[in-house]
Design an enzyme around this catalytic site. Structure first.
Site, PDB file in Angstrom:
ATOM      1  N   GLU A  38      24.074  74.098  23.068  1.00 11.48           N
ATOM      2  CA  GLU A  38      22.677  73.697  23.275  1.00 11.48           C
ATOM      3  C   GLU A  38      22.339  73.775  24.751  1.00 11.48           C
ATOM      4  OE1 GLU A  38      21.247  69.891  21.821  1.00 11.48           O
ATOM      5  OE2 GLU A  38      22.347  70.169  19.935  1.00 11.48           O
ATOM      6  N   GLU A  41      27.316  65.941  19.412  1.00 12.04           N
ATOM      7  CA  GLU A  41      27.112  64.934  20.458  1.00 12.04           C
ATOM      8  C   GLU A  41      27.500  63.525  20.010  1.00 12.04           C
ATOM      9  OE1 GLU A  41      23.060  65.307  21.830  1.00 12.04           O
ATOM     10  OE2 GLU A  41      23.437  67.244  22.756  1.00 12.04           O
TER      11      GLU A  41
END
Ligand code: IFM
Length: 477
Positions: free
Chosen positions: A386, A168
């Site tokens: 995720e 991320e």
């Protein structure tokens, strides 16, 4: 929930995910050096209740028990992250063998239980000495990241089944360098964009370092959030496009060979996030794509941020794209004079998690199909690296922990993945965030994402009802 979960393709990877600082603890053990999160969490008022990762889930000492929990779950893969400050405490220079020994033990324990190790190299815990040298605002950090990737691959390259370079990078840039709510706590707003370019460059250089050591596939895990318009003026639409450019396209466009999004280029075609403040001045989409840009704040005077060859390095072929999805974002135009061109607004009409995040499985299907539509043949296979939710889970007097909301969340999101597969999107796996309740960054220990409840006073692990649900789902049928 609407009947039994439809089947997934044979070979679909079922996994769980964690990250080093969130679970390991042992922050001064066996030569680990300080990270930016050790520093940040110690600063007063940064983390709810003053929480730190000093102990977390004590996974460093309890990894064998945690691998048994994964074996009981029946997952085929475990996505963990390697702590850069454990492996290379100074953030440059030689490896700390004792740090690598820990991951050696973990990987061997996973393989002994037929669980594929999936290693993320950077999940936000930058060595503090690298931060002292400028962090991701400094171009040098990209090169040092590739050196570190080489050290890890030299030790683990024969056993890691899938590499993920960065986790991320958008969230690290925006919360860490733009808004200051994560380490390193800088508030640079649009001027945080050099932290994007240097992370991307670090990714590209690390891909080359990994390729030299291993034949295993390589990916990067981005966070995505479909944008929902919270107003219907031209300014609202421009705001939504600006947010989409930063959150969803700034990283993926250059990774997949498109250069930086046109929305982020100034009139001369140079990477300049201030273009977002004046969307009317957009260059032609097929103009030059970010081959220079504003000056590099970490470089010598007069040196451009984006240098010749950078975009080619960043676009090194990858074997898979990691997609982290939690929820869509509502956006409207900002007030006049705001330093940002958009303002996030809460989305109505959805149930919410204890974080206040909307539960919107439709956003995952939309995201997966829109990635396919935008990037076409340039899009590699996708792993959802995720997905998950936080709720205020409590162990009952009978010793059980019931989390029906998490079961409903996962059920809905997995059906969305199944729908995207039916739409023709090549999705190869899903990793639940997270195996364990853990340190949730600025929220400390107040947000529980685990399939397994952790009592942070006693370190007792209690599988929740979602653990049994996921076990029954992933079990070969
Ligand atoms: O806990 C985080 C993780 O570190 C990165 N993705 C989102 C999760 C939930 O906030």
């Amino acid at each position: 929930m609407t009947g039994p979960m439809p089947d997934f393709p044979a070979g679909f990877t079922w996994g769980v995910a964690t990250s080093a600082y969130q679970i390991e603890g042992a922050t001064t053990t066996d030569g680990r050096g300080p990270s930016i999160w050790d520093t940040f969490a110690r600063a007063p008022g940064r983390v709810v209740d003053g929480g730190t990762g000093d102990v977390a889930c004590d996974h460093y000492h309890r990894y064998a028990e945690d691998v048994e929990l994964m074996a009981g779950l029946g997952v085929g893969a475990y996505r963990f992250s390697v702590a850069w400050p454990r492996v290379q405490p100074a953030g440059s220079g030689p490896a700390n063998p004792a740090g690598l020994d820990f991951y050696d033990r973990l990987v061997d324990a996973l393989l002994a239980r037929d669980i594929d190790p999936v290693a993320t190299l950077f999940h936000w815990d930058l060595p503090q000495p690298r931060q002292d040298a400028g962090g991701w605002l400094a171009r040098d950090t990209a090169h040092r990241f590739a050196d570190y990737a080489d050290l890890v691959a030299a030790r683990l390259g024969d056993r890691i089944r899938l590499w993920i370079t960065l986790n991320e990078p958008f969230v690290h840039m925006s919360l860490g360098y733009a808004m200051g709510v994560h380490a390193p706590g800088e508030v640079r707003l649009l001027d945080a964009v050099p932290a994007a370019h240097h992370q991307l460059l670090g990714h590209g250089l690390a891909v080359a370092a990994l390729r030299a050591r291993t034949g295993s596939p390589i990916a990067i895990a981005n966070n995505y959030s479909p944008v929902r318009l919270a107003g219907d003026t031209a300014a609202d639409r421009a705001a939504a496009r600006a947010y989409d450019a930063l959150h969803n396209r700034l990283f993926t466009d250059p990774l997949l060979g498109r250069g930086y999004p046109a929305d982020l280029l100034g009139p001369a075609g140079l990477l300049d996030p201030r273009a977002l403040l004046d969307p009317g001045a957009l260059p032609e989409p097929d103009g030059p794509l970010g081959l220079a840009g504003p000056l590099d704040p970490g470089g010598p005077a007069g040196v451009a941020l984006v240098r010749p060859g950078d975009l080619e390095t960043i676009a090194a072929p990858i074997d898979a794209l990691g997609v982290n999805y939690y929820s869509p974002t509502g956006v409207r135009a900002a007030e006049a004079g705001s330093p940002l061109p958009f303002e996030p607004v809460p989305l109505g009409g959805y149930p919410t998690t204890s974080f206040g995040w909307p539960v919107a499985p439709d956003g995952l299907r939309e995201l997966l199909t829109s990635l396919r539509d935008r990037y076409g043949d340039d899009l590699p296979p996708i792993y959802v690296t995720e997905g998950g939710c936080s709720y205020d889970d409590v162990v009952q007097p009978d010793g059980r922990c019931h989390d029906p909301e998490r079961i409903a969340y996962l059920d809905g999101h997995l059906r969305a993945v199944r729908d995207a597969l039916d739409d023709g999107v090549d999705v190869r796996g899903y990793f639940v965030w997270s195996l364990l309740d853990n340190f949730e960054w600025a929220e400390g220990y107040t947000k529980r994402f685990g399939l397994v409840h952790v009592d942070f006073d006693t370190q007792v692990r209690t599988p929740k009802s979602s653990y049994a649900w996921y076990r029954d789902l992933v079990r070969p049928r």
